[in-house]
Design a protein around this motif. Sequence first.
Motif, PDB file in Angstrom:
ATOM      1  N   GLY A  42       0.801  -1.223   0.000  1.00  0.00           N
ATOM      2  CA  GLY A  42       0.000   0.000   0.000  1.00  0.00           C
ATOM      3  C   GLY A  42       0.827   1.262   0.000  1.00  0.00           C
ATOM      4  O   GLY A  42       0.553   2.206  -0.746  1.00  0.00           O
ATOM      5  N   LEU A  43       1.875   1.280   0.834  1.00  0.00           N
ATOM      6  CA  LEU A  43       2.674   2.494   0.947  1.00  0.00           C
ATOM      7  C   LEU A  43       3.693   2.649  -0.180  1.00  0.00           C
ATOM      8  O   LEU A  43       4.023   3.775  -0.556  1.00  0.00           O
ATOM      9  N   GLY A  44       4.184   1.537  -0.739  1.00  0.00           N
ATOM     10  CA  GLY A  44       5.174   1.623  -1.820  1.00  0.00           C
ATOM     11  C   GLY A  44       4.655   2.402  -3.020  1.00  0.00           C
ATOM     12  O   GLY A  44       5.243   3.431  -3.401  1.00  0.00           O
ATOM     13  N   LEU A  47       3.969   6.145  -2.152  1.00  0.00           N
ATOM     14  CA  LEU A  47       5.166   6.989  -2.088  1.00  0.00           C
ATOM     15  C   LEU A  47       5.731   7.252  -3.483  1.00  0.00           C
ATOM     16  O   LEU A  47       6.218   8.356  -3.762  1.00  0.00           O
ATOM     17  N   ILE A  48       5.671   6.269  -4.367  1.00  0.00           N
ATOM     18  CA  ILE A  48       6.149   6.476  -5.737  1.00  0.00           C
ATOM     19  C   ILE A  48       5.274   7.508  -6.453  1.00  0.00           C
ATOM     20  O   ILE A  48       5.788   8.404  -7.135  1.00  0.00           O
ATOM     21  N   LEU A  49       3.966   7.405  -6.293  1.00  0.00           N
ATOM     22  CA  LEU A  49       3.055   8.373  -6.901  1.00  0.00           C
ATOM     23  C   LEU A  49       3.306   9.776  -6.347  1.00  0.00           C
ATOM     24  O   LEU A  49       3.357  10.753  -7.104  1.00  0.00           O
ATOM     25  N   GLU A  52       6.453  11.164  -7.861  1.00  0.00           N
ATOM     26  CA  GLU A  52       6.278  11.596  -9.249  1.00  0.00           C
ATOM     27  C   GLU A  52       5.613  12.964  -9.319  1.00  0.00           C
ATOM     28  O   GLU A  52       6.008  13.814 -10.116  1.00  0.00           O
ATOM     29  N   VAL A  53       4.606  13.181  -8.483  1.00  0.00           N
ATOM     30  CA  VAL A  53       3.955  14.491  -8.453  1.00  0.00           C
ATOM     31  C   VAL A  53       4.933  15.533  -7.913  1.00  0.00           C
ATOM     32  O   VAL A  53       4.986  16.663  -8.411  1.00  0.00           O
ATOM     33  N   HIS A  54       5.735  15.161  -6.952  1.00  0.00           N
ATOM     34  CA  HIS A  54       6.728  16.061  -6.361  1.00  0.00           C
ATOM     35  C   HIS A  54       7.736  16.528  -7.416  1.00  0.00           C
ATOM     36  O   HIS A  54       8.107  17.704  -7.450  1.00  0.00           O
ATOM     37  N   MET A  55       8.163  15.614  -8.285  1.00  0.00           N
ATOM     38  CA  MET A  55       9.152  15.975  -9.310  1.00  0.00           C
ATOM     39  C   MET A  55       8.573  16.882 -10.382  1.00  0.00           C
ATOM     40  O   MET A  55       9.297  17.653 -10.999  1.00  0.00           O
ATOM     41  N   VAL A  68      -1.346  14.248   1.902  1.00  0.00           N
ATOM     42  CA  VAL A  68      -2.704  13.744   1.706  1.00  0.00           C
ATOM     43  C   VAL A  68      -2.722  12.224   1.486  1.00  0.00           C
ATOM     44  O   VAL A  68      -3.435  11.495   2.186  1.00  0.00           O
ATOM     45  N   LEU A  69      -1.946  11.745   0.527  1.00  0.00           N
ATOM     46  CA  LEU A  69      -2.031  10.337   0.143  1.00  0.00           C
ATOM     47  C   LEU A  69      -1.486   9.375   1.192  1.00  0.00           C
ATOM     48  O   LEU A  69      -2.100   8.347   1.468  1.00  0.00           O
ATOM     49  N   VAL A  70      -0.337   9.681   1.758  1.00  0.00           N
ATOM     50  CA  VAL A  70       0.283   8.748   2.714  1.00  0.00           C
ATOM     51  C   VAL A  70      -0.597   8.555   3.946  1.00  0.00           C
ATOM     52  O   VAL A  70      -0.896   7.409   4.319  1.00  0.00           O
TER      53      VAL A  70
END
Length: 182
Positions: A42-44, A47-49, A52-55, A68-70
Motif C-alpha cells: 500500500g505504501l510503496g 510513495l512512488i506516486l 512523481e507528483v513532487h518531481m 494527503v495520500l500517505v
Amino acid sequence: MADLSLPPLTVPTVPGPRDGADPAGAQHDERLSVPAWWWVAGLGPTLILAAEVHMGSPGVQAWLPYVVLVPLVVWLIARYGRMRVQVTEGELRVGQAHLPLDVVARAAAVPASAKRAALGRQLDPSAFVQHRSFVPTMVLLVLDDPDDPTPYWLLSTRHPQRLLGALRAGGVTVVDGAGSPA
C-alpha cells in the motif's frame, strides 16, 4: 553519610489476552490485523506516486501528495485491519456487532478449503458476514432467534478452534463438518 539509594522499582503486570487472561473477562480475544506485506504493497506505490507528483510540480503542490495520500493509505489499511473477534460473558462481539450466545443454536469451523463455497453459491443473502480476505479460516454460527431474520453468522478467524472452545464454554453446541457434536 546516609544511604540515598532507592529500592528497586517493581511494576505490577496485568495479564493481557496474549497471556491467556483478560482483565475484562474475555474468553477469546483476537484482532484480525492485516499482514505486514499489505503495508509495503500500500505504501510503496503511494510513495512512488507522491514522488512523481513532487518531481513535476513546484511549490505547495510538490509536498501536498505526501501530506494527503500517505496518511489516507495508512488510515485505510489500519482501519481494515482493526476488526476484533471477542467472546465475553455470554456475548460474541465482531467489530461493532454483538450477539448473545443464547441465540446461537450451533457453531462449526469452516476450513480454508470450504471458504470459497461458503462465500459463493451457498451464501444466504440475509446472512451476517464479516470476511477478511487475508484470513484463511472462518466460523459459522447458526442462529435460533425467531425475532431475527438472519439465519447465520459467518466470520473470519485465524484461530477457529480457540473461538469454538470459547463458544462451547459459553454453552453453544459445537459441531464438526459432518454435523455431529464435536
